[in-house]
Design an enzyme around this catalytic site. Structure first.
Site, short mmCIF file in Angstrom:
data_model
loop_
_atom_site.label_atom_id
_atom_site.label_comp_id
_atom_site.label_asym_id
_atom_site.label_seq_id
_atom_site.Cartn_x
_atom_site.Cartn_y
_atom_site.Cartn_z
N CYS A 1 -4.82 8.52 9.66
CA CYS A 1 -4.99 7.87 10.95
C CYS A 1 -4.72 8.85 12.08
CB CYS A 1 -4.01 6.71 11.09
SG CYS A 1 -4.49 5.23 10.24
N LYS B 1 0.85 -1.21 0.00
CA LYS B 1 0.00 0.00 0.00
C LYS B 1 0.87 1.25 0.00
CE LYS B 1 -1.72 1.64 4.03
NZ LYS B 1 -1.46 3.08 4.24
N ASN B 2 1.83 1.30 0.94
CA ASN B 2 2.60 2.53 1.09
C ASN B 2 3.50 2.81 -0.11
OD1 ASN B 2 1.36 3.00 3.48
ND2 ASN B 2 3.10 2.48 4.79
N ARG C 1 -8.71 0.07 4.55
CA ARG C 1 -7.77 1.01 3.95
C ARG C 1 -6.45 0.29 3.64
NH1 ARG C 1 -6.20 5.40 7.68
NH2 ARG C 1 -4.75 5.57 5.95
N ARG D 1 1.45 14.63 13.34
CA ARG D 1 1.88 14.45 11.96
C ARG D 1 1.93 15.75 11.15
NH1 ARG D 1 -0.56 8.75 9.90
NH2 ARG D 1 1.46 8.52 8.99
#
Ligand code: UD1
Length: 422
Positions: free
Chosen positions: A118, A22-23, A400, A123
């Protein structure tokens, strides 16, 4: 909203195919903004985050078509580009910030909303802003949006990041690929997803060296061309499924897994009493003799223990013999799974960035709630170790990042099902 029901399990047996990361895919997709020619990604995972990135890129004027049931993404960006990444899409996912570098490189200006994602800490975006500013961008925050522009395009520069941010490294790599002259990024992130992005950019004609180390050198080129690139295996999905036989017993082979993607994790599993073996097809995992032993874990940037496997590792350690200490060094608010695990009979104390887990003999099934992506799957793993039934609600987080989790686990004998909500 859907829920997942898990029942305490006996030994698991069989194979689990590991999807593309995914990343990695979320960083590779925005690379389409760097070229007028098509970019094709194979081995793509089928996840809601990928659909969100598809929606974001479409809003910017790129086309992304999912082929072969979503395993292949054909992307193209040959028409007019809209430089504004709107809050309504960006807020769904922090990785939306990965369009900032490519938009700046292609257009010389961009307006990108501050991201959401998330709820695992503040962040901020300062490292991205510093890295792109070093390349000559002028960036200011107004009305929740980063307004970025350049005078005459981006220019190569030497820049050292204050922390090895994964996303900022990716934005810098994409931006510097089309900047004038040479760029050097020091204290760069070294994650396999960075190497995968660099491989793809090289296939598009970029000149990049040193990815996978702390210093990356990029020689800017005038244009990038089309390419086809296979997405690297998802090391977080891999680690998650490796924990299933560690928790339930049995033997599971994770197809497509490679130990070098998660060496520090494999080392901790070995210390805890789990056997990990590289095979031709993937990684075979089984429990060594006896009960899982307590081990300490410190999350760190790659090649350290990944923060994205901390919650799942905690699920394993809840029933280990002895006391484990988990230290979270990447995100400040990433123990939200601990109170849910307590509901299942775990014995955990959280103090700031440390969680102390006193192993108990058994967990008990309970109704629990998923609070973020990796926390959700840790509750499913804990449910596999528990007596009775565990119901994990709010599993939209799970979708997700994990494709068909209930199918992959039930194929190796886990008692797990999805209950559709309204
Ligand atoms: C990526 C991963 C995420 C993983 C994380 C760390 C993607 C899509 N997501 O996220 O799953 O958990 O790496 O391995 O690849 N930070 C700042 N300022 C910034 C940027 C980051 O302070 O400008 C801080 C963050 O708040 C966090 C830490 O740095 O505490 C790590 O963030 P970063 O490496 O940037 O993670 P992401 O790229 O967001």
């Amino acid at each position: 909203m859907d829920s997942i029901i898990v029942r305490g399990n006996g030994p698991l047996k069989g194979q689990i195919p590991i999807a593309g990361a995914k990343n990695a895919c979320l960083a590779l997709m925005p690379a389409t903004l760097l070229s007028e020619e098509p970019l094709t990604l194979t081995n793509a995972p089928r996840l809601s985050d990928i659909r969100t990135m598809t929606e974001l890129l479409a809003s910017l004027g790129a086309e992304v078509t999912a082929l072969q049931e979503g395993k292949v993404l054909a992307a193209s960006c040959h028409g007019e580009i809209n430089p504004v990444a709107d809050y309504d899409i960006v807020r769904k996912m922090r990785a939306s910030n990965l369009v900032l570098g490519p938009l700046l490189a292609r257009l010389g200006h961009a307006v990108v909303s501050l991201p959401g994602g998330c709820a695992i800490g503040a962040r901020p975006m300062d490292i991205h802003v510093d890295a792109l500013s070093a390349l000559g961008a002028q960036i200011e925050l107004r009305d929740g949006y980063l307004h970025a522009k350049t005078q005459g395009g981006l220019k190569g520069a030497v820049h050292e990041m204050r922390f090895a941010s994964v996303g900022a490294t990716e934005n810098f790599l994409m931006a510097a690929s089309l900047a004038k002259g040479t760029s050097v990024l020091k204290n760069a992130a070294r994650e396999p997803e960075i190497v995968d992005l660099a491989d793809c950019l090289r296939a598009m004609g970029a000149q990049i060296e040193g990815d996978g180390t702390g210093t990356i050198e990029i020689q800017g080129v005038d244009r990038l061309h089309g390419a086809t690139h296979p997405v690297v295996a998802d090391r977080i999905e891999l680690g998650t499924y490796m924990l299933a036989p560690a928790i339930c017993g049995g033997e599971v082979e994770c197809l497509g897994g490679r130990i070098e993607l998660i060496e520090s994790f494999c080392e901790r599993l070995d210390a805890a009493g789990v056997s990990v073996e590289q095979t031709k097809a993937g990684i075979k995992v089984s429990r060594k003799n006896g009960r899982i032993r307590a081990v300490d874990v410190v999350t760190e940037p790659f090649p350290g223990f990944p923060t994205d496997l901390q919650a799942q590792m905690m699920a394993l350690l809840c029933t280990a013999e002895g006391t484990s200490v988990l230290e979270e060094k990447i995100f400040e608010n990433r123990f939200m799974h601990a109170p849910e695990l307590l509901r299942m009979g775990a014995n955990i104390e959280v103090h700031g960035g440390h969680a102390t887990v006193h192993g108990v003999d058994k967990l008990r099934g309970a109704r629990v709630m998923a609070t973020d992506l990796r926390a959700s799957v840790s509750l499913i793993l804990a449910g596999l170790a528990a007596e009775g039934e565990t119901m994990v609600s709010r599993v939209y987080h799970l979708d997700r990042g994990y494709e068909r989790v209930e199918d992959k686990l039930s194929a190796v004998g886990a008692h797990i099902e999805r209950v559709k909500g309204e």
